[in-house]
Motif scaffolding. Structure first.
Motif, PDB file in Angstrom:
ATOM      1  N   TYR A  49       0.832  -1.210   0.000  1.00  0.00           N
ATOM      2  CA  TYR A  49       0.000   0.000   0.000  1.00  0.00           C
ATOM      3  C   TYR A  49       0.861   1.251   0.000  1.00  0.00           C
ATOM      4  CZ  TYR A  49      -3.838  -3.114   1.140  1.00  0.00           C
ATOM      5  OH  TYR A  49      -4.759  -4.116   1.090  1.00  0.00           O
ATOM      6  N   HIS A  50       0.196   2.367  -0.298  1.00  0.00           N
ATOM      7  CA  HIS A  50       0.842   3.677  -0.226  1.00  0.00           C
ATOM      8  C   HIS A  50       0.836   4.173   1.216  1.00  0.00           C
ATOM      9  CE1 HIS A  50       1.057   4.074  -4.556  1.00  0.00           C
ATOM     10  NE2 HIS A  50      -0.204   3.708  -4.632  1.00  0.00           N
ATOM     11  N   THR A  51       1.729   5.085   1.497  1.00  0.00           N
ATOM     12  CA  THR A  51       1.813   5.698   2.819  1.00  0.00           C
ATOM     13  C   THR A  51       0.522   6.448   3.128  1.00  0.00           C
ATOM     14  OG1 THR A  51       4.190   5.918   2.586  1.00  0.00           O
ATOM     15  CG2 THR A  51       3.130   7.355   4.189  1.00  0.00           C
ATOM     16  N   PRO A  52      -0.006   6.299   4.339  1.00  0.00           N
ATOM     17  CA  PRO A  52      -1.213   7.058   4.697  1.00  0.00           C
ATOM     18  C   PRO A  52      -0.954   8.564   4.704  1.00  0.00           C
ATOM     19  CG  PRO A  52      -0.647   5.431   6.400  1.00  0.00           C
ATOM     20  CD  PRO A  52       0.459   5.433   5.415  1.00  0.00           C
ATOM     21  N   ASP A  53      -2.003   9.322   4.384  1.00  0.00           N
ATOM     22  CA  ASP A  53      -1.937  10.779   4.456  1.00  0.00           C
ATOM     23  C   ASP A  53      -2.102  11.251   5.900  1.00  0.00           C
ATOM     24  OD1 ASP A  53      -1.830  11.005   1.623  1.00  0.00           O
ATOM     25  OD2 ASP A  53      -4.015  10.796   1.548  1.00  0.00           O
ATOM     26  N   LEU A  54      -2.836  10.460   6.678  1.00  0.00           N
ATOM     27  CA  LEU A  54      -3.127  10.815   8.065  1.00  0.00           C
ATOM     28  C   LEU A  54      -3.256   9.537   8.880  1.00  0.00           C
ATOM     29  CD1 LEU A  54      -4.002  12.933  10.244  1.00  0.00           C
ATOM     30  CD2 LEU A  54      -6.362  12.582   9.446  1.00  0.00           C
ATOM     31  N   ILE A  55      -2.695   9.557  10.085  1.00  0.00           N
ATOM     32  CA  ILE A  55      -2.854   8.470  11.036  1.00  0.00           C
ATOM     33  C   ILE A  55      -3.537   9.045  12.274  1.00  0.00           C
ATOM     34  CG2 ILE A  55      -1.667   6.900  12.617  1.00  0.00           C
ATOM     35  CD1 ILE A  55       0.540   6.578  10.564  1.00  0.00           C
ATOM     36  N   ILE A  56      -4.571   8.357  12.743  1.00  0.00           N
ATOM     37  CA  ILE A  56      -5.237   8.735  13.989  1.00  0.00           C
ATOM     38  C   ILE A  56      -5.152   7.526  14.920  1.00  0.00           C
ATOM     39  CG2 ILE A  56      -7.335   9.584  15.083  1.00  0.00           C
ATOM     40  CD1 ILE A  56      -8.266  10.560  12.323  1.00  0.00           C
ATOM     41  N   ARG A  62      -0.434   1.279  24.304  1.00  0.00           N
ATOM     42  CA  ARG A  62      -0.208   0.181  23.352  1.00  0.00           C
ATOM     43  C   ARG A  62      -0.578   0.569  21.925  1.00  0.00           C
ATOM     44  NH1 ARG A  62      -4.363  -0.627  26.824  1.00  0.00           N
ATOM     45  NH2 ARG A  62      -6.400  -1.294  26.052  1.00  0.00           N
ATOM     46  N   ALA A  63      -1.600   1.391  21.756  1.00  0.00           N
ATOM     47  CA  ALA A  63      -1.994   1.854  20.421  1.00  0.00           C
ATOM     48  C   ALA A  63      -1.004   2.887  19.896  1.00  0.00           C
ATOM     49  CB  ALA A  63      -3.407   2.431  20.460  1.00  0.00           C
ATOM     50  N   VAL A  64      -0.593   3.812  20.749  1.00  0.00           N
ATOM     51  CA  VAL A  64       0.379   4.830  20.335  1.00  0.00           C
ATOM     52  C   VAL A  64       1.690   4.161  19.930  1.00  0.00           C
ATOM     53  CG1 VAL A  64       1.762   6.797  21.102  1.00  0.00           C
ATOM     54  CG2 VAL A  64      -0.666   6.673  21.711  1.00  0.00           C
ATOM     55  N   ILE A  81       0.260  12.615  12.343  1.00  0.00           N
ATOM     56  CA  ILE A  81      -0.262  11.689  13.351  1.00  0.00           C
ATOM     57  C   ILE A  81      -1.067  12.483  14.364  1.00  0.00           C
ATOM     58  CG2 ILE A  81       0.321  10.029  15.166  1.00  0.00           C
ATOM     59  CD1 ILE A  81       3.003   9.581  13.673  1.00  0.00           C
ATOM     60  N   THR A  82      -2.268  11.994  14.660  1.00  0.00           N
ATOM     61  CA  THR A  82      -3.139  12.622  15.647  1.00  0.00           C
ATOM     62  C   THR A  82      -3.513  11.587  16.699  1.00  0.00           C
ATOM     63  OG1 THR A  82      -4.074  14.086  13.970  1.00  0.00           O
ATOM     64  CG2 THR A  82      -5.362  13.779  15.968  1.00  0.00           C
ATOM     65  N   ILE A  83      -3.484  11.992  17.955  1.00  0.00           N
ATOM     66  CA  ILE A  83      -3.971  11.139  19.041  1.00  0.00           C
ATOM     67  C   ILE A  83      -5.375  11.604  19.380  1.00  0.00           C
ATOM     68  CG2 ILE A  83      -3.657  10.442  21.443  1.00  0.00           C
ATOM     69  CD1 ILE A  83      -0.625  10.894  21.025  1.00  0.00           C
ATOM     70  N   ASN A  84      -6.322  10.663  19.369  1.00  0.00           N
ATOM     71  CA  ASN A  84      -7.713  11.010  19.623  1.00  0.00           C
ATOM     72  C   ASN A  84      -8.253  10.125  20.752  1.00  0.00           C
ATOM     73  OD1 ASN A  84     -10.590  11.215  19.497  1.00  0.00           O
ATOM     74  ND2 ASN A  84     -10.410  11.991  17.410  1.00  0.00           N
ATOM     75  N   THR A 102     -13.223  13.369   8.597  1.00  0.00           N
ATOM     76  CA  THR A 102     -11.883  13.498   8.023  1.00  0.00           C
ATOM     77  C   THR A 102     -11.924  14.468   6.837  1.00  0.00           C
ATOM     78  OG1 THR A 102     -11.338  11.241   8.690  1.00  0.00           O
ATOM     79  CG2 THR A 102      -9.983  12.197   6.957  1.00  0.00           C
ATOM     80  N   PRO A 103     -10.964  15.380   6.753  1.00  0.00           N
ATOM     81  CA  PRO A 103     -10.942  16.336   5.640  1.00  0.00           C
ATOM     82  C   PRO A 103     -10.822  15.630   4.282  1.00  0.00           C
ATOM     83  CG  PRO A 103      -9.333  16.949   7.326  1.00  0.00           C
ATOM     84  CD  PRO A 103      -9.848  15.591   7.688  1.00  0.00           C
TER      85      PRO A 103
END
Length: 168
Positions: A49-56, A62-64, A81-84, A102-103
């Motif tokens: 796959y291609h690199t993601p534009d955004l990671i949340i 453990r998730a971070v 990268i966004t932490i939500n 998501t935008p």
């Protein structure tokens, strides 16, 4: 002509440790196997796959940690990268609401979080439902949609399910 293809990659965190009974669940770390599986799955993702534009990611340790392993291997800059906090205890409905917001400039979104919400979220779209999204497992979904608010099973054009113990 701009493509309407949107990619959603749903990633469950790596295997976490229960060796620290006195720390809060949100602070549980990855096990050695969890770290190894995250590296393995990020390498597999990179090959396909291609690199993601955004990671949340969820705010759980453990998730971070799983997210940061993927980000390093996929060469995703920290700014993408966004932490939500919503993902940590959120339902599949709440997480889908986050995805819907998501935008439109983001064409490839990767999210890191937890069961049961992530299995339930994946099953909203998958043609063949899964019983469980295993630790470090990935469900990749591609949609022919103009924006994230429009994604649904009807405009999904492909799906892929991968996890560490899957025979390759």
């Amino acid at each position: 002509m701009e493509s309407n293809l949107l990619e959603l990659h749903i990633v469950r965190h790596g295997k976490s440790s229960w060796d620290y009974p006195h720390i809060a669940d949100i602070d549980r770390p990855l096990t050695e196997r969890g770290i190894e599986n995250a590296h393995q799955m990020a390498q597999r993702f990179l090959a396909n796959y291609h690199t993601p534009d955004l990671i949340i990611t969820s705010s759980a340790a453990r998730a971070v940690h799983t997210c940061l392993i993927f980000a390093r291997i996929l060469h995703v800059p920290f700014e993408q990268i966004t932490i939500n906090d919503l993902i940590y205890n959120g339902t599949d409905d709440e997480i889908l609401g986050m995805i819907h917001s998501t935008p439109p400039r983001v064409k490839r979104l990767m999210i890191f979080g937890h069961n049961p919400a992530f299995t339930d979220l994946a099953n909203r779209f998958l043609q063949h439902k899964i019983d469980n999204l295993p630790t470090a497992g990935i469900v990749s979904l591609h949609f022919n949609a103009p924006d994230w608010l429009e994604i649904n099973r009807g405009n999904m054009v492909s799906e892929f399910f991968d996890f560490p113990k899957r025979l390759t």
